[in-house]
Each structure stands twice: as C-alpha cells, then as structure tokens.
Design an enzyme around this catalytic site. Sequence first.
Site: not given
Length: 614
Positions: A393, A422, A527
């Site tokens: 960000e 793994h 937004k």
Amino acid sequence: MASLSSLYSSSPSLKPSKTLSVKAFTAPTTRGDSFSFPHTSKPTHLPLTLSASRSDTSQTDVTAKKELIKDPDALWKRYLDWLYQQKDLGLYLDVSRVGFTDEFVVDMEHRFQAAFKAMEDLEKGSIANPDEGRMVGHYWLRNSGLAPRPGLKTLIENTLDSICSFADDIVSGKIKPPSSPSGRFTQILSVGIGGSALGPQFVAEALAPDNPPLKIRFIDNTDPAGIDHQVAQLGPELASTLVIVISKSGGTPETRNGLLEVQKAFRDAGLNFAKQGVAITQENSLLDNTARIEGWLARFPMYDWVGGRTSVMSAVGLLPAALQGIDIREMLAGAAIMDEATRTTSLKNNPAALLAMCWYWASDGVGSKDMVILPYKDSLLLFSRYLQQLVMESLGKEFDLDGNTVNQGLTVYGNKGSTDQHAYIQQLREGVHNFFATFIEVLRDRPPGHDWDLEPGVTCGDYLFGMLQGTRSALYANGRESISVTIEEVTPRSVGALIALYERAVGLYASLVNINAYHQPGVEAGKKAAAEVLALQKRVLSVLNEASCTDPVEPLTLDEIADRCHAPEEIEMIYKIIAHMSANDRVLIAEGSCGSPRSVKVYLGECNVDDMYT
C-alpha cells in the site's frame, strides 16, 4: 445509529548501474554509533520515466548481473563484512546473500543521503504526505519528544497513560460488564479493517500469552457469514465481551457494517451495547460523535498524521495488546531503539537502509521481483500478511512525486517455515526466478528448561533451524538471493523493533524511487467504485419494485432493467447485481436462469408501495 446507517446514501530509469565484476568486499567491519545528520540541502527529486524505459533497457545503463559469489572463503568474508548487529535488541541482519557490488553501493550513496535528509525532515514535522497535506508522525508515538509541537507530545503521553489505566481497570475487574456486576470482561471483539486489523492481529498472534486475561476475536470484513461466525463463537460470553470499534474517519463501510451487525446481536441478546463499546477514532468523527452521544464505555483518539498501516503503535494496536496482557511499553521501547539505529546516515550501519538497498538491487528499483517473507516461527505467521499492506500500500503507486507515470511497487507474499517447504519452495528454487526471499529467524526455540532431545543431540527446534538454513543454502546455490533477519526470541521488544525496522525501510525505499509512501489513492478509487455499484443496485431495486407493483406483475429482462435505469452501458454490472440478489432470495427469477443472462426475467415478488415515494 441512523447517522451511521445513512453514510452510504450519501527521467532515465532509476535502475542502478551494475558492473559485471562481483568480488569479495573489503569494507571495514567496525560499526559506528554516530547518529548525527549531515547538513545537506533538501533532496532533489530524481526524475523517473519508467513508463517509457521499463522495457527498453537500451535507455538505461544496466548490465547483466553476474553469478553470485560461490567461493566459501569469499562468501564467509562477505558475510562478516556485511553482518549488522543491534546488541540492545539482539537483532541481526545478514545481506551477504544479495549480490550487490561495491560499485552499486557507491553509486547509491548520494541517493541514500537524500533519503536520510527527507526522513529527518519528516520526523521534524514537514509535510511528508503532500497529496493529502499531512505530516507523518508514527515515529513520534514511541518517542514523544520528537513531536514538533508541545501539544502533540502531551497528547501522545496522555493517550498512552489512558490506555494503560483503562486496560488495568478492565483486566483487574474494576470496570465490569453491566450484565455481570460480580464478574469481569473475558473477551475482546475488535471491529476494523486494513491497518485497523492487520497490526493488532499480528501483535496478538505473536505476543498474546497462552491464557490471556481477555481473548481477542476480529471482525475485519463485511462478510455476513464471517461476522455471524465470530458472534456465534462468543455465545453467552457476548455479555462479557468488550467491543473495540476502530475507524479513523468513523465512516469506513466495512467497519460501519460490522458495528451495525454487532449492535444487532447485542439487541437480540437483550444487552446494552453502549456499556461494552469502545471507539478508537479521530476526534469529532462520525464514530466519535456517535460514541459520545450514546455514552459508550470509552473513546480513544486516532490522529490524521498517523496512517492506518503505521498505526499499530497508537491506540489502534496498543489498547487490544494491553488488554491481552502484552507489555506495550516494552513494544514501544523496542521500536524506539530501532528508530534510533535507523537514523544513522551511515548506509552500512543502518539496517533499514540495508534492507531498502537490497530491495532496490534485487528488483532493479522498479519492482521487477517479488518479496517472499519466510518467518520460521509459528507466532510470526501473520508478519508476511502485515508486511503485505505496509509495503504494497505504501510503495504501489502509479505516479511519482513529480507526476511522472512510474507504476512502482513491490509484491509481498509469504507463509511460514517449515510449512513453506511443503508449499512453494519447489518453485522458488527451480521455477520462475521472479523473487528474492527474506528469512525471519528466531534463535530461542522454547523457554529455558523446556527443551528435550527427540534423538541424541537433536531437538524439535533443531529441525526447524536445519530447515531454515538448508532452504537458504539451496536457494542461494541456484542463484536465488535472500536476506536474513534474526532475533533472539519473540518478545514485545523484538516485535516492536521488527515493525519499526520495516516502517523505516519502506520510507527510505520510497525516497529512493521518488514516490509518496503515505497515501493510497488506489484504495480510495476502489471505495468510490464500490459506492457506485451500491448506488446502481438501489436504482435496480427501484425499477423492479415499480414493475412488481403493476397488475399483473411485470417481470423484466436485463435489457429492460438497464434501459429503465438509464444505464445500458452498465448491463453487465446489473446482471451481476441480479445474480447476487437472486442467490440471496431478494429477487425472483420468472423465466430463464442466471447461467443464461439473455434468458432471464426477474421481479421482486412483492410490491413495496412506500418505496415508490421515497
């Protein structure tokens, strides 16, 4: 809460010159402790034209990187030359497995001096976030004496004292839940998103004792099922749950939704939410005013000079931590010590600068490689997730400070060791070479006196150590660069230091590539787009309601809905809205199916006459 509910209605590339020669380093091994800043002129912005030159290497003075050093003697010498240690914190930084050259370090020196000066100005209160016209003051939170005005210093100190006093009163039972005068609070439900959740989550996972005085849960999304799950897990303990609502503006949609959902759960249980609610927000925000008017249990401030992703050392992170029995003053002390260490203008003696330099080298200063975070400690699992926001960000920006299109950034992801062995280490070693790794090592396996041998001379922790060192060696043997950060043990002090180390590294790197690390226009754009979708949905519902109030009911096609909404260009979004509402039994399919959009005809199923006149 009506006021809350109504919210919705409303140059050449900076790629460094890298030589073809890679040799053993002869830099001195001594470490200076001087933290003085040179009196230099304000840094000039380095022009970037990455949009034009990112794919055209002929415009840059970049040569191919040579093979990494493999000679054991030369590698050992490089390790000794570049190993950084912060003795007070028990923290080590090893950058020897990154292949930067002597010439590169020299070439970067003047850029770092400019970055150091910019950081000095930032800490003195300059407008370091020019796009929003704000100071950037998260460093003041762990050393209030740095605050540029006496009033800010007093505010920081008083807030910390209030947090500690309130937490002590809650933990001791002096402040009790209203439904249990003889009992005490047992749970925390933290409602917040982004930096208002990731920091507190990381600290809780890393530092909360096995049996904390209050256990914590998080609502960090607007997912109804996720919210229901958290509330259901509380069960009867909802009556002894302290709800902390965190929102800087007080109007963050996801946090607002979580609050309204939790308040409904309290009403359904016959509980008085206000007597168990705590607000952390800016003074006079919508949330602050609501909490004041409704008489919530407590309110704590957020500041416009502290961004969400750097707010963990404010009330946002400190209050939940203190309620869990975490020593927040030690966490602040660790951050302050690291801040002091990262103020030195000696590149080689500044761990944050070393990180930023390695990031720049590994990614060519344009984010060409991903940053893989591999903490080999279960309690640090969320560190990579925390760094995702802090780094991405902050650094993921379309424009630089001069307005040039640069599309900067560093992609961060990670797991934990040795689980990663793994999961994706196979690709890291043998697949696409598009990353550099950071290993986070913790020396202390268990508290003293609790270790035992699984087999002669080998403990469980030895296996974890072996996996870390083996993975590091295997990656390097195949030309994969890595950084190693080592701490002695996971404590409030070391966690505070890690947070401060990466905060400073991000700030320095942002200066190197000439971007604003302290705003997030891309988030705001998302937004705004989300609000537009919800506004369109309301228009769709209005059109469907009007059609459902005719006699007979008039099922509508997608084209008809789009036409009556005066939004034919939004037909795909209208289809997605209809599909979502249909799955939740809010519209009915008269004909066709959502799998064949052109065949669909829909209606509401009932006529809401009142809605036609609102």
